[in-house]
Structures are given as structure tokens and as C-alpha cells.
Design an enzyme around this catalytic site. Structure first.
Site, short mmCIF file in Angstrom:
data_model
loop_
_atom_site.label_atom_id
_atom_site.label_comp_id
_atom_site.label_asym_id
_atom_site.label_seq_id
_atom_site.Cartn_x
_atom_site.Cartn_y
_atom_site.Cartn_z
N CYS A 85 18.15 8.68 12.84
CA CYS A 85 18.76 7.35 12.85
C CYS A 85 20.19 7.44 12.35
O CYS A 85 20.44 8.05 11.31
CB CYS A 85 17.96 6.40 11.96
SG CYS A 85 18.70 4.76 11.78
N CYS A 95 17.13 0.70 15.10
CA CYS A 95 16.19 1.17 14.07
C CYS A 95 15.08 1.95 14.77
O CYS A 95 14.15 1.35 15.33
CB CYS A 95 15.61 -0.01 13.29
SG CYS A 95 14.40 0.52 12.04
N ASP A 141 -10.93 -0.98 -0.02
CA ASP A 141 -9.57 -0.90 0.53
C ASP A 141 -8.65 -1.88 -0.21
O ASP A 141 -8.26 -2.91 0.34
CB ASP A 141 -9.61 -1.20 2.04
CG ASP A 141 -8.23 -1.11 2.68
OD1 ASP A 141 -7.35 -0.44 2.12
OD2 ASP A 141 -8.05 -1.71 3.76
N ASN A 156 -12.21 -13.38 -6.84
CA ASN A 156 -11.13 -12.63 -7.49
C ASN A 156 -11.65 -11.25 -7.86
O ASN A 156 -12.38 -11.09 -8.84
CB ASN A 156 -10.64 -13.38 -8.73
CG ASN A 156 -9.43 -12.70 -9.37
OD1 ASN A 156 -9.13 -11.54 -9.08
ND2 ASN A 156 -8.75 -13.42 -10.23
N CYS A 200 -3.43 2.69 -0.95
CA CYS A 200 -2.00 2.70 -0.61
C CYS A 200 -1.16 3.02 -1.84
O CYS A 200 0.05 2.84 -1.84
CB CYS A 200 -1.57 1.37 0.01
SG CYS A 200 -1.91 -0.07 -1.01
N CYS A 206 21.28 2.53 5.41
CA CYS A 206 20.05 1.74 5.35
C CYS A 206 19.08 2.35 4.33
O CYS A 206 18.94 3.57 4.25
CB CYS A 206 19.40 1.71 6.73
SG CYS A 206 17.79 0.89 6.76
N GLU A 216 -13.36 -10.69 -0.35
CA GLU A 216 -11.90 -10.77 -0.30
C GLU A 216 -11.43 -11.86 -1.27
O GLU A 216 -12.15 -12.82 -1.52
CB GLU A 216 -11.47 -11.10 1.15
CG GLU A 216 -10.05 -11.49 1.37
CD GLU A 216 -9.06 -10.44 0.89
OE1 GLU A 216 -8.10 -10.83 0.20
OE2 GLU A 216 -9.24 -9.25 1.20
N CYS A 263 14.32 3.97 5.01
CA CYS A 263 13.68 5.30 5.02
C CYS A 263 14.29 6.18 3.94
O CYS A 263 15.46 6.01 3.59
CB CYS A 263 13.89 5.99 6.37
SG CYS A 263 13.09 5.18 7.77
N PHE A 303 -12.39 -5.98 -0.66
CA PHE A 303 -11.01 -6.27 -0.23
C PHE A 303 -10.96 -6.23 1.31
O PHE A 303 -10.16 -5.52 1.90
CB PHE A 303 -10.01 -5.25 -0.80
CG PHE A 303 -10.03 -5.13 -2.31
CD1 PHE A 303 -9.22 -5.94 -3.11
CD2 PHE A 303 -10.87 -4.21 -2.93
CE1 PHE A 303 -9.24 -5.81 -4.49
CE2 PHE A 303 -10.90 -4.07 -4.31
CZ PHE A 303 -10.07 -4.89 -5.09
#
Length: 476
Positions: free
Chosen positions: A79, A171, A385, A364, A432, A89, A329, A92, A308
């Protein structure tokens, strides 16, 4: 430090040898006295010079000034807006590193976190999940700024370490048709009456629909609405408008195709709204769901809980294999959307292939207790997850139940009704954030009676320092 000093003696004293990358994709080096130096833009195995711009007692932060011995893993960024230069930018961080090396770095980050934070070592390392390195980003939040001094409108990500919007013309991590739309979007906003009161455009691509959500702080004029409609017709997009919070998002014009993505291996189609949480990378998501269910090894006589569960990204595929599924959830809105998705997929299932009985509950999940866990009933398998914060309360509730069951010192009593409750035999945890996964893995392995039988990274976000991963826990 003798090895470092021996090597250093071969080179000028201001040269630094880069040993590794940290979580922010900074090169990590040591001065001869052992002081750590974090160097923006440097790669492992390089000898570099760097300009220090922040000093602490034990570490320094520096910017790369020259590479004297280049890493064989250094590549030309794909890029034109990537780099260390002013205005670059900040979307990344790793385009200068070969994508295969990026995967290896992230796998190492996962292993290091599991060991150093959770004292857990996976028995098997899973092969990394990889996909396209470019054009993968089907979700993005693009900032919009009318810069009067420059006489232009900017649409894109923020500059590196800055609140300013980068001057982006393309992009390559966005789908090609969206990248090609950046300059026309700039022209569109520049022509609008509301050019100063539209701070954001959110992108959401489905399999066949591209949705753009325009955040506008003031009501839009009829001329501006006409401009949006003309842009939609020319570029084949669907405009949504957001006047205040996420609950105010609505279609500019009703009708048209529905935003959705498919999980063809399971015969599932997931409708979603552009502000719903869905995975950024649909290519990886399909593989992720398939591998998670393969690792879980769900049988048609088993009950499974999907913690989740969101829109049902894992829940509905699980319902093609299990006897019964419970999706839990935190958001009432998402639970309602999950039910809708379940019902629409159930109605489309071919004869003889009905989805398993599935219920959805809003709760919750950051306030889980052993009592609540027992009340949810016995499940043979769990799919977990969570968001970046992880699933600490859930893992702790499971650990507390196990400690009470074995009569560990300092453990509380078993909750009422827990005598017949049994923990899941297997857990697949999709993460994550490797740090919160490691913390929760420590609880599961050291207090809840599980082994970590496998773990591996998922390259959901190529060229960024973001590490997605998956771990499998088996009842010991």
C-alpha cells in the site's frame, strides 16, 4: 550479555541487533547494558540505527533511521500509504514483513502469552488458519473530515499515532470495489451541504450487498439525500443513515437485497444489520467455524452451550449437529436477532434436516456465578467466543465449582442442585486477545480440571498486530 557484546564489537557502537517483534509490531533490541529498545519499523535479525524519542529507566522507544543489514523477511509494502513517514496510514502495522513471517510472529505471541500469563502449554499446536492477505476487510469504520485548510474531504483510517485522518486514495486491505470508492466518497461528501457534520462512514459487506452507514450530526437536506441516492445507483451500494446511537440506524430507502453472509458447509445463511458484530474477514470466518466444530466433535445426542453467541455465527452451525443448543449473549437486541436467524434458517432447511432445538438467553456474562452455571444445566460441550475482555467470570465460575466438588482448601460449598451437575467434557475457546485467553486458560487448567490439548493462531487481520486464536480444553 557476553554474546551480545561479542557481536556488538563487530559493528559500530550505535548499531542495534533486532531480536524479535512485540505485540505492537515494534522491533525489540537490547543495548550492551541490557536496556530494552523498542524500534518502530525494525524487523527481527536486522542491524539498525534508531532515534530514541522516549526514555525510561528500563526501556527506550525509538524510530528506525537506517537498516544496515536487512531481514530476508522484509518485503515491499503493498500500500502506498503504509510507512513511517509523516501522514502515513495507521490501519496496518506489518506490511513490511512477509505475511508468512507475520503468522509465525503471531503464533509465537500466542504461545508466549499462554506460558508467561497462564503457565499453560498446549499439548498440540494447531496449523495456523490463513486466508487472503489483501482485500479481506469486509468491515471497517472510516473517519470523515472536511479539512478547510486543504480544501478537501478525507475519508479513511487515522494516521499513525495521530487523531488526524490519513490522506488515502486507495486501501488494498479493503475489497477492491470499496478501495476504488474512496476517492468518489471524498467527492460525494465534499459536494454535500452536510460536509462538516458527517464524521464517519461504517462499511459492512455481505456476500452480495455492500452497505455504507453514514453518521450525520444534523438532519440531511433533500439535496444531500438525492446525492446519496445517485451515488448508490452509480456504485451499487446500500446507504443506511445514523443520526444518533446505533439504535437509530435505518435504511435510506426500504427494499432491496438483504445484507447477509453464508456458511455453505452447514447450509446456513446469516442475515445481519450493518452495525451488528460480524467477523471482519469472511474467508477466515468460514474456516474458523468449520475448525471449531470439527475440534468440538459434537455428536447428535449431545447438548451444547454457545457462550457469547452474538448473531448465532457458531450457534446455528452447532444446531446442524447437536441434539440441543443453548446460545447465551449479553445483548437483548442480539438475542432477538439470533432467534430471527434461527427461525429463518429452520424454515429453509430441506426435508429431514431440521435444526436442533435451540434456545437463546440474554445475560451479563461478566457477572457469572457457580449458581448461574448450574441453573443453565448440564452440557456435553461448550463453545466460548468472548470479546477482548475474555471470559474470566465464566472460567472462574467453572473453577469454583470444581474446587468445591473436590473439597479444596478455601473453596466454598457446592451450590444447591450442583450434586448432579457435571462440567463439559470439552471446550473450544475462540479468542481475539491472547492475554485474556491465557488468563482464562490458567483458571481452566490449574483450577477447573482441564488440559489444554491444542491451540493455534488465526490470521483474521493480516498486516496488523491483532492476534486471533483458538484453544481446546479437555476434561482431565
Amino acid at each position: 550479555m557476553s554474546d551480545l557484546n561479542d557481536k556488538q564489537s563487530l559493528y559500530p557502537p550505535d548499531w542495534l541487533e533486532v531480536e524479535s517483534l512485540d505485540l505492537d509490531a515494534q522491533g525489540v533490541a537490547h543495548r550492551p547494558d541490557g536496556k530494552v529498545v523498542f524500534i518502530d519499523g525494525a524487523l527481527p535479525f536486522e542491524w539498525v540505527t534508531a532515534n530514541t524519542h522516549r526514555k525510561k529507566n528500563n526501556w527506550e522507544q525509538a524510530s528506525l533511521t537506517a537498516v544496515h543489514r536487512e531481514s530476508p523477511q522484509r518485503v515491499r509494502p503493498g500500500c502506498p500509504h503504509f510507512g513511517l513517514h509523516s501522514g502515513a496510514c495507521g490501519g496496518c502495522k506489518m506490511q513490511h514483513l512477509h505475511v508468512g513471517a507475520q503468522v509465525a510472529v503471531k503464533q509465537r505471541v500466542l504461545e508466549d502469552n499462554l506460558w508467561h500469563l497462564g503457565k499453560v502449554k498446549a499439548e498440540t499446536l494447531l496449523r495456523p488458519i490463513e486466508g487472503p492477505a489483501w482485500g479481506y476487510r469486509y468491515r471497517a469504520r472510516l473517519s470523515v473530515r472536511h479539512v478547510i485548510k486543504k480544501g478537501t474531504v478525507l475519508v479513511g483510517f487515522h494516521e499513525r499515532k495521530s487523531r488526524y485522518v490519513a490522506d488515502m486514495e486507495v486501501c488494498p486491505v479493503l475489497p477492491p470495489h470499496v478501495s476504488a470508492m474512496l476517492m468518489p466518497l471524498r467527492a460525494l461528501i465534499a459536494a454535500m451541504d452536510a460536509r462538516d457534520t458527517c464524521p464517519q462512514i461504517e462499511l459492512a459487506c455481505g456476500d452480495s450487498v455492500t452497505a455504507l452507514v453514514l453518521r450525520h450530526l444534523e438532519p440531511l437536506s433533500s439535496d444531500d439525500l438525492a446525492r446519496l441516492r445517485a451515488f448508490a445507483a452509480e456504485h451499487g451500494v446500500q446507504w443506511w443513515l445514523q443520526s444518533k446511537g446505533p439504535d437509530t440506524v435505518k435504511l435510506l430507502d426500504e427494499g432491496g437485497a438483504q445484507l447477509s453472509y453464508a456458511l455453505p458447509e452447514f447450509g446456513i445463511t446469516m442475515p445481519f444489520k450493518p452495525t451488528d458484530f460480524t467477523q471482519v474477514n469472511p474467508h477466515i470466518n468460514r474456516v474458523l467455524v468449520s475448525r471449531a466444530l470439527r475440534l468440538l466433535e459434537v455428536q447428535n445426542n449431545e447438548r451444547v452451550i454457545d457462550w457469547f453467541c452474538g448473531l448465532g455465527n457458531f450457534t446455528l452451525p452447532l444446531a446442524t449437529q447437536a441434539r440441543e443448543v443453548l446460545g447465551i449473549e449479553g445483548s437483548e437486541t442480539l438475542v432477538a436477532r439470533s432467534r430471527e436467524n434461527y427461525e429463518s434458517n429452520q424454515a429453509q432447511m430441506p426435508a429431514g434436516r431440521a435444526l436442533a432445538a435451540t434456545d437463546f438467553v440474554a445475560r451479563n456474562l461478566f457477572e457469572m456465578t457457580p449458581e448461574m452455571l448450574v441453573a443453565d444445566g448440564v452440557a456435553d460441550k461448550w463453545l466460548v467466543d468472548p470479546p477482548r475482555e475474555g471470559a474470566f467470570a465464566l472460567a472462574k465460575a467453572l473453577a469454583d465449582l470444581e474446587q468445591a466438588r473436590i473439597g479444596a482448601e478455601g473453596a466454598g460449598p457446592l451450590p444447591a442442585g450442583a450434586e448432579g451437575w457435571t462440567p463439559p467434557q470439552r471446550i473450544v475457546y475462540v479468542s481475539c486477545n491472547p492475554a485474556t485467553l491465557a488468563r482464562d486458560a490458567g483458571l481452566l487448567v490449574h483450577l477447573a480440571g482441564y488440559r489444554c490439548t491444542a491451540a493455534g493462531m488465526v490470521n483474521m487481520f493480516p498486516h496488523t498486530a491483532h492476534v486471533e486464536s483458538m484453544a481446546v480444553f479437555e476434561r482431565a
